[in-house]
Design a protein around this motif. Sequence first.
Motif, PDB file in Angstrom:
ATOM      1  N   LEU A   9      -5.489  33.529 -30.984  1.00  0.00           N
ATOM      2  CA  LEU A   9      -6.064  32.984 -32.209  1.00  0.00           C
ATOM      3  C   LEU A   9      -5.182  31.883 -32.790  1.00  0.00           C
ATOM      4  CD1 LEU A   9      -7.446  36.191 -33.961  1.00  0.00           C
ATOM      5  CD2 LEU A   9      -8.651  34.544 -32.528  1.00  0.00           C
ATOM      6  N   CYS A  10      -3.862  32.041 -32.701  1.00  0.00           N
ATOM      7  CA  CYS A  10      -2.971  30.978 -33.173  1.00  0.00           C
ATOM      8  C   CYS A  10      -3.179  29.706 -32.365  1.00  0.00           C
ATOM      9  CB  CYS A  10      -1.509  31.427 -33.074  1.00  0.00           C
ATOM     10  SG  CYS A  10      -1.015  32.680 -34.277  1.00  0.00           S
ATOM     11  N   ALA A  11      -3.299  29.844 -31.057  1.00  0.00           N
ATOM     12  CA  ALA A  11      -3.552  28.672 -30.220  1.00  0.00           C
ATOM     13  C   ALA A  11      -4.899  28.045 -30.561  1.00  0.00           C
ATOM     14  CB  ALA A  11      -3.501  29.069 -28.743  1.00  0.00           C
ATOM     15  N   SER A  12      -5.898  28.880 -30.793  1.00  0.00           N
ATOM     16  CA  SER A  12      -7.235  28.371 -31.113  1.00  0.00           C
ATOM     17  C   SER A  12      -7.262  27.632 -32.443  1.00  0.00           C
ATOM     18  CB  SER A  12      -8.235  29.527 -31.140  1.00  0.00           C
ATOM     19  OG  SER A  12      -8.331  30.146 -29.870  1.00  0.00           O
ATOM     20  N   ALA A  13      -6.384  28.018 -33.366  1.00  0.00           N
ATOM     21  CA  ALA A  13      -6.332  27.321 -34.651  1.00  0.00           C
ATOM     22  C   ALA A  13      -5.974  25.855 -34.455  1.00  0.00           C
ATOM     23  CB  ALA A  13      -5.321  27.997 -35.573  1.00  0.00           C
ATOM     24  N   ARG A  16       0.122  30.704 -40.691  1.00  0.00           N
ATOM     25  CA  ARG A  16       1.066  29.602 -40.526  1.00  0.00           C
ATOM     26  C   ARG A  16       0.504  28.542 -39.587  1.00  0.00           C
ATOM     27  NH1 ARG A  16       7.208  32.132 -39.891  1.00  0.00           N
ATOM     28  NH2 ARG A  16       7.396  32.973 -42.015  1.00  0.00           N
ATOM     29  N   HIS A  17      -0.016  28.972 -38.456  1.00  0.00           N
ATOM     30  CA  HIS A  17      -0.541  28.007 -37.485  1.00  0.00           C
ATOM     31  C   HIS A  17      -1.802  27.329 -38.005  1.00  0.00           C
ATOM     32  CE1 HIS A  17       2.064  28.514 -33.944  1.00  0.00           C
ATOM     33  NE2 HIS A  17       2.242  29.751 -34.391  1.00  0.00           N
ATOM     34  N   ARG A  63      -2.293  20.375 -28.721  1.00  0.00           N
ATOM     35  CA  ARG A  63      -2.254  21.054 -27.425  1.00  0.00           C
ATOM     36  C   ARG A  63      -0.854  21.572 -27.114  1.00  0.00           C
ATOM     37  NH1 ARG A  63      -6.007  17.908 -22.983  1.00  0.00           N
ATOM     38  NH2 ARG A  63      -7.942  17.837 -24.204  1.00  0.00           N
ATOM     39  N   ALA A  64       0.149  20.799 -27.467  1.00  0.00           N
ATOM     40  CA  ALA A  64       1.521  21.226 -27.181  1.00  0.00           C
ATOM     41  C   ALA A  64       1.848  22.523 -27.906  1.00  0.00           C
ATOM     42  CB  ALA A  64       2.499  20.122 -27.590  1.00  0.00           C
ATOM     43  N   VAL A  65       1.481  22.611 -29.182  1.00  0.00           N
ATOM     44  CA  VAL A  65       1.761  23.838 -29.929  1.00  0.00           C
ATOM     45  C   VAL A  65       0.909  24.987 -29.404  1.00  0.00           C
ATOM     46  CG1 VAL A  65       1.796  24.907 -32.199  1.00  0.00           C
ATOM     47  CG2 VAL A  65       2.364  22.492 -31.963  1.00  0.00           C
ATOM     48  N   ALA A  66      -0.355  24.707 -29.086  1.00  0.00           N
ATOM     49  CA  ALA A  66      -1.236  25.762 -28.574  1.00  0.00           C
ATOM     50  C   ALA A  66      -0.689  26.344 -27.272  1.00  0.00           C
ATOM     51  CB  ALA A  66      -2.646  25.206 -28.365  1.00  0.00           C
ATOM     52  N   LEU A  92       6.906  29.460 -34.384  1.00  0.00           N
ATOM     53  CA  LEU A  92       6.482  28.168 -33.852  1.00  0.00           C
ATOM     54  C   LEU A  92       5.681  27.353 -34.850  1.00  0.00           C
ATOM     55  CD1 LEU A  92       5.496  29.293 -30.240  1.00  0.00           C
ATOM     56  CD2 LEU A  92       7.579  28.145 -30.977  1.00  0.00           C
ATOM     57  N   ALA A  93       5.615  27.807 -36.090  1.00  0.00           N
ATOM     58  CA  ALA A  93       4.910  27.072 -37.139  1.00  0.00           C
ATOM     59  C   ALA A  93       5.663  27.254 -38.446  1.00  0.00           C
ATOM     60  CB  ALA A  93       3.472  27.556 -37.280  1.00  0.00           C
ATOM     61  N   PRO A  94       5.658  26.254 -39.319  1.00  0.00           N
ATOM     62  CA  PRO A  94       6.399  26.379 -40.590  1.00  0.00           C
ATOM     63  C   PRO A  94       5.774  27.429 -41.495  1.00  0.00           C
ATOM     64  CG  PRO A  94       5.108  24.353 -40.530  1.00  0.00           C
ATOM     65  CD  PRO A  94       5.034  24.936 -39.154  1.00  0.00           C
ATOM     66  N   ALA A  95       6.624  28.027 -42.313  1.00  0.00           N
ATOM     67  CA  ALA A  95       6.154  29.063 -43.227  1.00  0.00           C
ATOM     68  C   ALA A  95       5.270  28.459 -44.310  1.00  0.00           C
ATOM     69  CB  ALA A  95       7.346  29.773 -43.861  1.00  0.00           C
ATOM     70  N   VAL A  96       4.352  29.271 -44.820  1.00  0.00           N
ATOM     71  CA  VAL A  96       3.539  28.880 -45.971  1.00  0.00           C
ATOM     72  C   VAL A  96       4.227  29.402 -47.232  1.00  0.00           C
ATOM     73  CG1 VAL A  96       1.407  28.735 -44.656  1.00  0.00           C
ATOM     74  CG2 VAL A  96       2.068  30.915 -45.657  1.00  0.00           C
TER      75      VAL A  96
END
Length: 489
Positions: A14-18, A53-54, A121-124, A137-141
């Motif tokens: 789901l994080c990748a899909s975001a 986050r993502h 794509r790189a993050v996914a 792998l993503a900044p905090a909210v």
Amino acid sequence: MLPKYRTDAVTRRLCASAHLDEGFARQVHEEFTADGMTATGLTLGVNLVALVRHATAAVGRSDVRDRRLSWLFGALVAAVIMLLYGIVDGLSGLAAAGGCAILAVLGTAWWCVHRAESEARAVALAVFWTGARPEDLAPAVSPEVEGRLLEMKRANVVPYAAGAERTSPFVGSGTKIKEVVWQPMDISRPADAPGGGSLTITPFDAVDLHTYVAKEMAKIAGLEGLRARNRLYVLGTHVPLVGPDLLPDPLGRPCAQIPSRLVQAGLMQPGAGTRTYLSLERVGDGGRVIVSMHLRARLQHPSLSWEVAAYGIPPVSRAFHRVDRLPPDGFERWWSLVRLATVQTWPALRGAPRRNHRRGSDANRKARALEKWRKDISKRHAAYDYGAVDSLRERVSSTRELGHSDRTDSQDFLYRLQQGVLIATERFLKDHHVDTSSFDRAQQVINTQTYNFSGDVNGPSNFGDNGRIASYGPGAQPSGAAGHGAGQP
């Protein structure tokens, strides 16, 4: 060693899909970070902190891209006007400058689209394939949002929408598999003493029984990782009646955690639209199978019965499998990005102003609607439904992804949970010196029951074998062949 599913496979997918599905990212971002008053349904088997986050990072990237494209679209319009003006007036220098400006704008727009897609794509790929924790792998909210998400993970109260009262209060648990009240059993007779006579019954209440079952179920049922938690389910329109422990601010969201005394009160003295259930939740390998059972002891001396509701969540939809097909590196990745940017540049450039305007308009409309509700609540004492309607995990699932192992695992989970409840109940009664002969007779009836379920979960009708699943207890056998179930990342 044989390959195994990652325990956080659903979260990673789901994080990748975001990052690959802008609509999904905005849905997640708005649901969990936007201002509101409605509760959020239980999202089982998902690390919400990582997902939000993502999603927030993906939304921020898209917003930056569209703002830049909007500026470029304005520059393109100016360049086209310059070109036409130069052609009409015979100003070749101006026309040439306009033509060069058009090419420069289109080239810059192409690079904006290419760069945004390349970063996404790189993050996914990183979150899906590497061993790093998804949340790293993503900044905090904002701390406020993350604190609320962590609170939801340990939720002991679930406000549900008034419309769910007619179907199921267990929002977030998926599709109903079974709903039944088991055969009542007499608990007023003391057990026989070893040397003759009768033992003295040790007094107990429903809280004691729930506590015992919650502690013993994992080892009785043989389900490692079984999660057991008492939760108060509250009708959304009755949330203010519970008090400030649940709704500190009538113009804000309900809390996800309340004092344990209120949870116990919902078991001992259930009120209007407030009942406490013991929720047993089992997430299968990689999150593919999620089965939950909600129990409520109906203890009214001299009898005891169990209210039982079983639910399942199907696997994640095929739409969230795009990351599986992304080329990871090399010429294929380069060419895929070039081709996509070339095809998408003009639609993205042309539609950027409209998208920005629509987002702003939608945000203003929702803010006005929310403000109107808050005025109605504070000035007119209007009744507001704070209850959740569903959950994110339910919405991303699809019954078409059910496999053979998913169905058999679900069936096994259900059998073990049902059997475990009967075993735990029998042991509890014996520990409290209650004669279990009535329990034994009731168990015989429970063991032979089958249940018909509604809902399109497996094939045209339901979970299970033609929509039926047997309930059996200690020493009993299922009445038919193993049925079907749910789950997947």
